[in-house]
Design a protein around this motif. Structure first.
Motif, mmCIF file in Angstrom:
data_model
loop_
_atom_site.group_PDB
_atom_site.id
_atom_site.type_symbol
_atom_site.label_atom_id
_atom_site.label_comp_id
_atom_site.label_asym_id
_atom_site.label_seq_id
_atom_site.Cartn_x
_atom_site.Cartn_y
_atom_site.Cartn_z
ATOM 1 N N LEU A 176 2.385 -5.644 22.647
ATOM 2 C CA LEU A 176 2.381 -4.192 22.712
ATOM 3 C C LEU A 176 3.821 -3.720 22.728
ATOM 4 C CD1 LEU A 176 1.331 -1.292 23.434
ATOM 5 C CD2 LEU A 176 1.358 -2.056 25.823
ATOM 6 N N THR A 177 4.130 -2.774 21.851
ATOM 7 C CA THR A 177 5.439 -2.122 21.855
ATOM 8 C C THR A 177 5.217 -0.661 22.215
ATOM 9 O OG1 THR A 177 6.163 -3.607 20.092
ATOM 10 C CG2 THR A 177 7.503 -1.665 20.502
ATOM 11 N N LEU A 178 5.951 -0.198 23.220
ATOM 12 C CA LEU A 178 5.870 1.204 23.644
ATOM 13 C C LEU A 178 7.261 1.823 23.600
ATOM 14 C CD1 LEU A 178 3.598 1.202 26.852
ATOM 15 C CD2 LEU A 178 3.052 2.186 24.623
ATOM 16 N N GLU A 179 7.381 2.941 22.911
ATOM 17 C CA GLU A 179 8.631 3.695 22.918
ATOM 18 C C GLU A 179 8.716 4.500 24.213
ATOM 19 O OE1 GLU A 179 10.937 3.265 20.695
ATOM 20 O OE2 GLU A 179 9.684 2.023 19.390
ATOM 21 N N PRO A 180 9.910 4.944 24.621
ATOM 22 C CA PRO A 180 10.025 5.766 25.826
ATOM 23 C C PRO A 180 9.064 6.957 25.763
ATOM 24 C CG PRO A 180 12.194 5.137 25.059
ATOM 25 C CD PRO A 180 11.215 4.698 24.001
ATOM 26 N N GLY A 181 8.323 7.170 26.838
ATOM 27 C CA GLY A 181 7.371 8.270 26.926
ATOM 28 C C GLY A 181 5.986 7.951 26.387
ATOM 29 N N GLU A 182 5.825 6.873 25.658
ATOM 30 C CA GLU A 182 4.500 6.496 25.146
ATOM 31 C C GLU A 182 3.675 5.822 26.234
ATOM 32 O OE1 GLU A 182 4.367 5.609 20.447
ATOM 33 O OE2 GLU A 182 5.307 4.023 21.641
ATOM 34 N N HIS A 183 2.355 5.864 26.045
ATOM 35 C CA HIS A 183 1.454 5.194 26.977
ATOM 36 C C HIS A 183 0.255 4.629 26.225
ATOM 37 C CE1 HIS A 183 -0.627 9.093 26.701
ATOM 38 N NE2 HIS A 183 -1.721 8.411 27.014
ATOM 39 N N VAL A 184 -0.419 3.707 26.879
ATOM 40 C CA VAL A 184 -1.714 3.222 26.421
ATOM 41 C C VAL A 184 -2.739 3.882 27.328
ATOM 42 C CG1 VAL A 184 -3.227 1.216 26.169
ATOM 43 C CG2 VAL A 184 -0.797 1.033 25.576
ATOM 44 N N SER A 185 -3.706 4.556 26.742
ATOM 45 C CA SER A 185 -4.680 5.321 27.518
ATOM 46 C C SER A 185 -5.460 4.443 28.494
ATOM 47 C CB SER A 185 -5.644 6.051 26.577
ATOM 48 O OG SER A 185 -6.316 5.129 25.754
ATOM 49 N N GLU A 228 -10.231 7.762 29.386
ATOM 50 C CA GLU A 228 -9.512 9.019 29.183
ATOM 51 C C GLU A 228 -9.405 9.253 27.684
ATOM 52 O OE1 GLU A 228 -5.258 9.660 29.884
ATOM 53 O OE2 GLU A 228 -4.969 7.500 29.933
ATOM 54 N N PRO A 229 -9.149 10.474 27.266
ATOM 55 C CA PRO A 229 -9.023 10.742 25.829
ATOM 56 C C PRO A 229 -7.931 9.881 25.198
ATOM 57 C CG PRO A 229 -9.154 12.792 27.063
ATOM 58 C CD PRO A 229 -9.007 11.689 28.077
ATOM 59 N N LEU A 230 -8.204 9.428 23.986
ATOM 60 C CA LEU A 230 -7.238 8.594 23.279
ATOM 61 C C LEU A 230 -6.166 9.471 22.645
ATOM 62 C CD1 LEU A 230 -9.682 6.117 21.514
ATOM 63 C CD2 LEU A 230 -8.671 5.982 23.789
ATOM 64 N N PRO A 231 -4.884 9.101 22.782
ATOM 65 C CA PRO A 231 -3.810 9.959 22.260
ATOM 66 C C PRO A 231 -3.821 10.112 20.748
ATOM 67 C CG PRO A 231 -2.922 7.864 23.050
ATOM 68 C CD PRO A 231 -4.377 7.912 23.437
ATOM 69 N N ASN A 232 -4.340 9.132 20.029
ATOM 70 C CA ASN A 232 -4.302 9.173 18.567
ATOM 71 C C ASN A 232 -5.691 9.066 17.935
ATOM 72 O OD1 ASN A 232 -1.414 9.336 18.347
ATOM 73 N ND2 ASN A 232 -1.370 7.212 19.008
ATOM 74 N N ALA A 233 -6.731 9.393 18.675
ATOM 75 C CA ALA A 233 -8.102 9.217 18.180
ATOM 76 C C ALA A 233 -8.408 10.096 16.973
ATOM 77 C CB ALA A 233 -9.099 9.502 19.291
ATOM 78 N N ALA A 234 -7.775 11.245 16.870
ATOM 79 C CA ALA A 234 -8.090 12.167 15.784
ATOM 80 C C ALA A 234 -7.374 11.842 14.476
ATOM 81 C CB ALA A 234 -7.740 13.597 16.202
ATOM 82 N N ASP A 235 -6.403 10.945 14.511
ATOM 83 C CA ASP A 235 -5.623 10.611 13.316
ATOM 84 C C ASP A 235 -6.332 9.510 12.536
ATOM 85 O OD1 ASP A 235 -3.807 9.803 11.399
ATOM 86 O OD2 ASP A 235 -2.071 10.047 12.714
ATOM 87 N N PRO A 236 -6.937 9.815 11.378
ATOM 88 C CA PRO A 236 -7.706 8.806 10.640
ATOM 89 C C PRO A 236 -6.839 7.666 10.098
ATOM 90 C CG PRO A 236 -7.531 10.819 9.365
ATOM 91 C CD PRO A 236 -6.960 11.118 10.723
ATOM 92 N N THR A 237 -5.536 7.870 9.988
ATOM 93 C CA THR A 237 -4.664 6.802 9.493
ATOM 94 C C THR A 237 -4.431 5.736 10.547
ATOM 95 O OG1 THR A 237 -2.598 7.877 10.170
ATOM 96 C CG2 THR A 237 -3.467 8.420 7.974
ATOM 97 N N LEU A 238 -4.836 5.982 11.783
ATOM 98 C CA LEU A 238 -4.595 5.031 12.873
ATOM 99 C C LEU A 238 -5.855 4.300 13.293
ATOM 100 C CD1 LEU A 238 -2.237 7.224 15.068
ATOM 101 C CD2 LEU A 238 -1.615 5.542 13.336
ATOM 102 N N GLN A 239 -6.925 4.439 12.537
ATOM 103 C CA GLN A 239 -8.207 3.842 12.898
ATOM 104 C C GLN A 239 -8.276 2.375 12.463
ATOM 105 O OE1 GLN A 239 -10.159 5.831 14.814
ATOM 106 N NE2 GLN A 239 -8.476 7.255 14.587
#
Length: 141
Positions: free
Chosen positions: A43-52, A126-137
Motif C-alpha cells: 500500500l502506498t499512501l500520499e500525505p493526507g490519503e487514507h484507506v477507508s 464507511e463511504p469509499l473515497p473513490n467509489a464513484a470513479d469508474p476508472t478506479l474499479q
C-alpha cells in the motif's frame, strides 16, 4: 510428490486498486500465484490519503511500515505507526489507515487465512473515497 517452482511478482506489473484510498496492489494471492493460505501486497499512501474503514470477517491483517508515518485506528483507538513498525489487526476488528505525515508512506500487508470466497473477505464500514470513479474499479486479488 511434485512441488511448484517459486513465483515472482513485481509491483509494477500489478494494477493498483485505488477504490478504498491510496494505491493498493495485491501481489501474491490466489489469483496471481494460486496461494491457498492468504495474500500479500503493498500500500502506498500520499500525505493526507487514507484507506477507508473496514474489517475482515475471516482474516487477521499483518502490516509492516517500510516508509513514512501513519495512524491506524483499530476499533476507534489510534495506533501511531512509523517506519520499522509492525501491527497485527485481529479478525473482525474495524480499522482505518491514514497517512498524517509529510512524506509518502509504504506499507507491506498480509492477510490470512483466506475467506471462503473473495467477496466475503472485506466489509466496508464507511463511504469509499473513490467509489464513484469508474476508472478506479479494479478487481481485488
Amino acid at each position: 510428490m511434485s512441488t511448484s517452482p517459486a513465483q515472482k511478482i513485481n509491483a509494477r506489473d500489478v494494477a493498483p486498486n485505488r477504490r478504498r484510498g491510496g494505491d493498493i496492489r495485491v501481489l501474491l494471492s490466489p489469483k496471481t500465484v494460486a496461494s491457498t493460505s492468504g495474500f500479500m501486497g503493498q500500500l502506498t499512501l500520499e500525505p493526507g490519503e487514507h484507506v477507508s474503514e473496514h474489517y475482515h470477517p475471516y482474516s487477521e491483517e499483518f502490516l509492516y511500515v517500510v516508509r513514512g508515518t501513519m495512524v491506524m485506528k483499530v476499533e476507534d483507538q489510534p495506533v501511531r505507526l512509523n517506519a520499522g513498525d509492525s501491527l497485527m489487526v485481529p479478525i473482525k476488528a474495524r480499522h482505518r489507515l491514514e497517512n498524517d505525515g509529510e512524506e509518502q508512506a509504504l506499507v507491506v500487508f498480509h492477510l490470512s487465512p483466506l475467506a471462503p470466497r473473495p467477496e466475503l473477505g472485506h466489509v466496508d464500514t464507511e463511504p469509499l473515497p473513490n467509489a464513484a470513479d469508474p476508472t478506479l474499479q479494479v478487481g481485488h486479488g
